[in-house]
Design an enzyme around this catalytic site. Structure first.
Site, PDB file in Angstrom:
ATOM      1  N   LYS A 271       0.873  -1.045  -0.117  1.00 40.50           N
ATOM      2  CA  LYS A 271      -0.043  -0.062   0.094  1.00 40.50           C
ATOM      3  C   LYS A 271       1.011   1.387  -0.213  1.00 40.50           C
ATOM      4  CE  LYS A 271      -1.715   1.582   3.931  1.00 40.50           C
ATOM      5  NZ  LYS A 271      -1.711   3.194   4.336  1.00 40.50           N
ATOM      6  N   ASN A 272       1.905   1.256   1.017  1.00 40.88           N
ATOM      7  CA  ASN A 272       2.586   2.516   1.016  1.00 40.88           C
ATOM      8  C   ASN A 272       3.737   2.790   0.164  1.00 40.88           C
ATOM      9  OD1 ASN A 272       0.918   3.006   3.263  1.00 40.88           O
ATOM     10  ND2 ASN A 272       2.528   2.614   4.802  1.00 40.88           N
TER      11      ASN A 272
ATOM     12  N   ARG B 183      -5.297  11.134   3.629  1.00 38.57           N
ATOM     13  CA  ARG B 183      -4.163  12.105   3.813  1.00 38.57           C
ATOM     14  C   ARG B 183      -3.167  11.712   2.820  1.00 38.57           C
ATOM     15  NH1 ARG B 183      -1.976  14.138   7.453  1.00 38.57           N
ATOM     16  NH2 ARG B 183       0.267  13.616   6.698  1.00 38.57           N
TER      17      ARG B 183
ATOM     18  N   CYS C 132      -5.223  12.883  12.198  1.00 38.02           N
ATOM     19  CA  CYS C 132      -6.088  11.555  12.061  1.00 38.02           C
ATOM     20  C   CYS C 132      -6.060  10.924  13.434  1.00 38.02           C
ATOM     21  CB  CYS C 132      -5.468  10.507  10.927  1.00 38.02           C
ATOM     22  SG  CYS C 132      -3.900   9.956  11.350  1.00 38.02           S
TER      23      CYS C 132
ATOM     24  N   ARG D 207       0.051  14.866  12.492  1.00 36.65           N
ATOM     25  CA  ARG D 207       0.522  14.769  11.037  1.00 36.65           C
ATOM     26  C   ARG D 207       0.708  15.999  10.205  1.00 36.65           C
ATOM     27  NH1 ARG D 207      -1.678   9.037   9.091  1.00 36.65           N
ATOM     28  NH2 ARG D 207       0.219   8.982   8.030  1.00 36.65           N
ATOM     29  N   PRO D 208       1.261  16.919  10.589  1.00 38.45           N
ATOM     30  CA  PRO D 208       1.562  18.116   9.825  1.00 38.45           C
ATOM     31  C   PRO D 208       2.123  18.011   8.488  1.00 38.45           C
ATOM     32  CG  PRO D 208       3.194  18.074  11.811  1.00 38.45           C
ATOM     33  CD  PRO D 208       2.261  17.015  11.769  1.00 38.45           C
ATOM     34  N   ILE D 209       2.334  19.045   7.862  1.00 35.29           N
ATOM     35  CA  ILE D 209       2.949  18.688   6.513  1.00 35.29           C
ATOM     36  C   ILE D 209       4.025  19.927   6.147  1.00 35.29           C
ATOM     37  CG2 ILE D 209       1.327  17.517   5.183  1.00 35.29           C
ATOM     38  CD1 ILE D 209       0.434  20.282   3.875  1.00 35.29           C
ATOM     39  N   ASP D 210       4.564  20.268   7.481  1.00 31.99           N
ATOM     40  CA  ASP D 210       5.313  21.414   7.261  1.00 31.99           C
ATOM     41  C   ASP D 210       6.832  21.271   6.499  1.00 31.99           C
ATOM     42  OD1 ASP D 210       5.686  19.904   9.787  1.00 31.99           O
ATOM     43  OD2 ASP D 210       7.392  21.038  10.243  1.00 31.99           O
TER      44      ASP D 210
ATOM     45  N   ASP E  76       4.231   0.870  12.006  1.00 33.29           N
ATOM     46  CA  ASP E  76       2.988   0.243  11.396  1.00 33.29           C
ATOM     47  C   ASP E  76       2.907  -0.927  11.931  1.00 33.29           C
ATOM     48  OD1 ASP E  76       3.192   2.043   8.265  1.00 33.29           O
ATOM     49  OD2 ASP E  76       2.512   2.582  10.264  1.00 33.29           O
TER      50      ASP E  76
ATOM     51  N   VAL F  22       7.330   7.568  16.821  1.00 33.38           N
ATOM     52  CA  VAL F  22       7.049   8.091  15.650  1.00 33.38           C
ATOM     53  C   VAL F  22       5.738   9.100  15.599  1.00 33.38           C
ATOM     54  CG1 VAL F  22       6.623   7.653  13.185  1.00 33.38           C
ATOM     55  CG2 VAL F  22       8.264   6.353  14.277  1.00 33.38           C
TER      56      VAL F  22
ATOM     57  N   ARG G  57      -8.730  -0.593   3.993  1.00 31.08           N
ATOM     58  CA  ARG G  57      -7.923   0.455   3.476  1.00 31.08           C
ATOM     59  C   ARG G  57      -6.611  -0.098   3.379  1.00 31.08           C
ATOM     60  NH1 ARG G  57      -7.849   6.140   6.096  1.00 31.08           N
ATOM     61  NH2 ARG G  57      -6.186   6.357   4.571  1.00 31.08           N
TER      62      ARG G  57
HETATM   63  C1  EPZ Z   1       3.697   7.328   5.923  1.00 36.34           C
HETATM   64  O1  EPZ Z   1       3.113   8.106   6.760  1.00 36.34           O
HETATM   65  C2  EPZ Z   1       2.966   5.974   6.074  1.00 36.34           C
HETATM   66  N1  EPZ Z   1       1.845   6.099   4.882  1.00 36.34           N
HETATM   67  C3  EPZ Z   1       2.425   5.475   7.479  1.00 36.34           C
HETATM   68  O2  EPZ Z   1       1.656   4.515   7.217  1.00 36.34           O
HETATM   69  C4  EPZ Z   1       3.666   5.340   8.414  1.00 36.34           C
HETATM   70  O3  EPZ Z   1       3.145   5.103   9.699  1.00 36.34           O
HETATM   71  C5  EPZ Z   1       4.571   6.558   8.334  1.00 36.34           C
HETATM   72  O4  EPZ Z   1       4.881   6.889   7.109  1.00 36.34           O
HETATM   73  C6  EPZ Z   1       5.699   6.335   9.168  1.00 36.34           C
HETATM   74  O5  EPZ Z   1       6.190   5.116   8.727  1.00 36.34           O
HETATM   75  C7  EPZ Z   1       1.928   6.153   3.623  1.00 36.34           C
HETATM   76  O6  EPZ Z   1       3.008   5.899   3.232  1.00 36.34           O
HETATM   77  C8  EPZ Z   1       0.960   6.417   2.847  1.00 36.34           C
HETATM   78  P1  EPZ Z   1       5.802  10.627   8.284  1.00 36.34           P
HETATM   79  P2  EPZ Z   1       3.586   9.704   6.652  1.00 36.34           P
HETATM   80  O7  EPZ Z   1       5.761  11.913   7.367  1.00 36.34           O
HETATM   81  O8  EPZ Z   1       4.363   9.976   5.458  1.00 36.34           O
HETATM   82  C9  EPZ Z   1       6.053  13.995  11.504  1.00 36.34           C
HETATM   83  C10 EPZ Z   1      -0.070   3.097   7.634  1.00 36.34           C
HETATM   84  O9  EPZ Z   1      -0.707   2.574   8.610  1.00 36.34           O
HETATM   85  N2  EPZ Z   1       5.945  14.854  10.460  1.00 36.34           N
HETATM   86  O10 EPZ Z   1       7.019   9.824   7.981  1.00 36.34           O
HETATM   87  O11 EPZ Z   1       2.415  10.756   6.981  1.00 36.34           O
HETATM   88  C11 EPZ Z   1       4.595  13.329  11.646  1.00 36.34           C
HETATM   89  O12 EPZ Z   1       3.803  14.346  12.371  1.00 36.34           O
HETATM   90  C12 EPZ Z   1       0.241   4.441   7.375  1.00 36.34           C
HETATM   91  O13 EPZ Z   1      -0.084   2.463   6.493  1.00 36.34           O
HETATM   92  C13 EPZ Z   1       6.159  16.206  10.537  1.00 36.34           C
HETATM   93  O14 EPZ Z   1       6.260  16.730  11.859  1.00 36.34           O
HETATM   94  O15 EPZ Z   1       4.520   9.703   7.995  1.00 36.34           O
HETATM   95  C14 EPZ Z   1       4.883  11.966  12.373  1.00 36.34           C
HETATM   96  O16 EPZ Z   1       5.088  12.339  13.870  1.00 36.34           O
HETATM   97  C15 EPZ Z   1      -0.184   5.256   9.033  1.00 36.34           C
HETATM   98  N3  EPZ Z   1       6.027  17.154   9.431  1.00 36.34           N
HETATM   99  C16 EPZ Z   1       6.365  11.576  11.825  1.00 36.34           C
HETATM  100  O17 EPZ Z   1       6.882  12.778  11.168  1.00 36.34           O
HETATM  101  C17 EPZ Z   1       5.739  16.864   8.226  1.00 36.34           C
HETATM  102  O18 EPZ Z   1       5.833  17.573   7.355  1.00 36.34           O
HETATM  103  C18 EPZ Z   1       6.198  10.488  10.634  1.00 36.34           C
HETATM  104  O19 EPZ Z   1       5.489  10.940   9.721  1.00 36.34           O
HETATM  105  C19 EPZ Z   1       5.582  15.362   7.964  1.00 36.34           C
HETATM  106  C20 EPZ Z   1       5.741  14.476   9.064  1.00 36.34           C
END
Ligand code: EPZ
Length: 416
Positions: free
Chosen positions: A24-25, A94, A118, A123-126, A306, A328, A398
């Site tokens: 999926k990811n 998202r 969620c 889960r910010p996107i900064d 995960d 995480v 999902r």
């Molecule tokens: C991906 O999410 C996966 N989703 C998640 O899987 C997985 O848990 C996660 O990576 C961590 O491995 C997909 O690939 C579609 P991150 P993502 O950005 O990209 C912080 C599942 O169950 N962060 O690595 O959203 C954030 O808040 C899902 O399959 C910022 O602060 O994860 C979090 O604490 C759940 N600012 C940490 O980083 C940002 O701009 C990890 O988030 C981006 C992230």
């Protein structure tokens, strides 16, 4: 709408073999990356998941033509008519935010609804937005939407404060068509990042270093369509290994890349499971009692966040106390409350949970709060006495392709 549930009668050992689907990811960012290509792409071994449905709808709303034939997805993004991912789409999933990089690179514009938080965290996107600005985009936030515009992205050197998977993917895709070279530092090293890099290179991109902390992307003027086989889903595979372990089963999981599961295999062996590695399969046997083992989730190659919920379910049946630390996400213990309803003994303080085992789990009516929490409840139900009803299974659909059928095949008493 009738809340569809999964009904599980516990106490049956899993025996036989399960075949894992495409990841999926990995497939979600690969699908959004097709927006970069001016000719059609074919993606092979795509899992049948609700999330794949949603991302396909997002691409169609942007003007791409998407068709699903057997397990192959065909995307033709040669003519994009819009560059806006609407609110309802992004709220549904998202990961829709991953259209931002490709749209910005291909059309110079992207308008995406701010992904809400969620269950598992804000889960910010900064980090995504900071990277786009470094490459020359202007970012505005209006009425819950993020608008990004650029006269043309330029290569930049970008340091990620956190090795975010999504930010690494979004910026890799944006950089693929930028003018000049981009260096991303402190990047995520997950196998799904490597898969995306392979896809971008197959389209004519020039991405080096994926899977390490530094990724170098030389922008090219155009990317063209290609064929790509998605890597198998390491989290689906790990979930079935744990389902076998908690039932004292003997299971072969086919279509895996053992290397992607190293931290999970290591921990399951500490628990007392025997795992035999094949070329593209893993066999797990469990003899004797399970030992309590501590885990701490970390970015790859650490223990995957995960897999945390599923491992917590397993630890409810292990001898002794295990400490589970989630580094995480800030709120990824909701499954603990539901597991307690089944008789588990779990105490949470902050980012750590202490699981005392073995508990005598009893079937109950429980609800999944996020995709992996749902799988954790299915796993606990397989080892519980009596019948369990797991609600909110649309969340599970999902991320797990044909879950009920796959478990039925190996002896679970499970039905929708
Ligand atoms: C991906 O999410 C996966 N989703 C998640 O899987 C997985 O848990 C996660 O990576 C961590 O491995 C997909 O690939 C579609 P991150 P993502 O950005 O990209 C912080 C599942 O169950 N962060 O690595 O959203 C954030 O808040 C899902 O399959 C910022 O602060 O994860 C979090 O604490 C759940 N600012 C940490 O980083 C940002 O701009 C990890 O988030 C981006 C992230």
């Amino acid at each position: 709408m009738s809340e569809d549930k999964i009904i599980i009668e516990g106490g049956h050992r899993l025996k036989g073999s399960i075949t894992v689907s495409g990841a999926k990811n990995a497939v979600l960012p690969v699908i959004t990356a097709t927006l970069l290509s001016s000719t059609p792409c074919r993606i092979i071994d795509v899992p049948k998941l609700a999330d794949v449905e949603v991302i396909s709808q997002v691409l169609e709303s942007l003007g791409a033509k998407v068709s699903f034939l057997d397990k192959d997805l065909y995307v033709d993004a040669s003519n994009l008519s819009r560059c806006e991912a609407s609110d309802d789409m992004v709220r549904k999933m998202r990961a829709s935010i991953l259209v931002m990089g490709p749209l910005l690179a291909r059309t110079g514009k992207a308008k995406v609804s701010m992904p809400g938080g969620c269950a598992i965290g804000t889960r910010p996107i900064d980090l995504h937005l900071k990277g786009f600005e470094a490459m020359g985009a202007t970012i505005r936030k209006e009425h819950g939407y993020v608008l990004a515009e650029t006269a043309g992205l330029k290569g930049a050197r970008i340091y990620l404060d956190f090795p975010s998977v999504g930010a690494t993917e979004n910026l890799m895709m944006a950089a693929a068509l930028a003018k000049g070279t981009t260096i991303l530092e402190n990047t995520a090293e997950e196998p799904e990042i490597v898969d995306l890099a392979n896809f971008l290179n197959a389209m004519g991109g020039r991405v080096r270093g994926a899977g390490t902390k530094i990724i170098k992307i030389e922008g090219v003027p155009e990317l063209t369509g290609c064929e790509h086989q998605v890597i198998p889903d390491r989290i689906e595979a790990g979930s079935y290994l744990i389902a076998a372990a908690i039932t004292g089963g003997d299971l072969i999981v086919e279509n895996v890349i053992p290397d992607h599961l190293k931290p999970v295999i290591a921990k399951l062996e500490e628990v007392g499971c025997f795992i035999y590695e094949g070329e593209s399969s893993l066999q797990i046997k469990t003899a004797g009692p399970l030992q309590a083992v501590d885990i701490k989730t970390l970015p790859y190659p650490g223990f995957p966040t995960d897999m945390q919920a599923q491992f917590m379910a397993l630890m409810t049946k292990a001898q002794g106390a295990s400490v589970i630390t989630e580094t995480v996400f800030e709120n990824r213990f909701m499954h603990a409350e539901e597991l307690r309803r089944m008789g588990a003994d779990i105490r949470i303080n902050g980012r750590s949970a202490v699981v005392e085992g073995p508990s005598h789990l009893q079937g109950a009516a429980v609800k999944s709060t996020d995709l992996r929490a749902g799988m954790a409840l299915v796993i606990a139900a397989l080892a519980a006495e009596g019948t369990t009803e797991v609600g909110n299974i649309s969340l599970i659909d999902r991320g797990y392709d044909n879950l009920v059928e796959k478990l039925q095949q190996v002896g679970a008493k499970i039905r929708r």
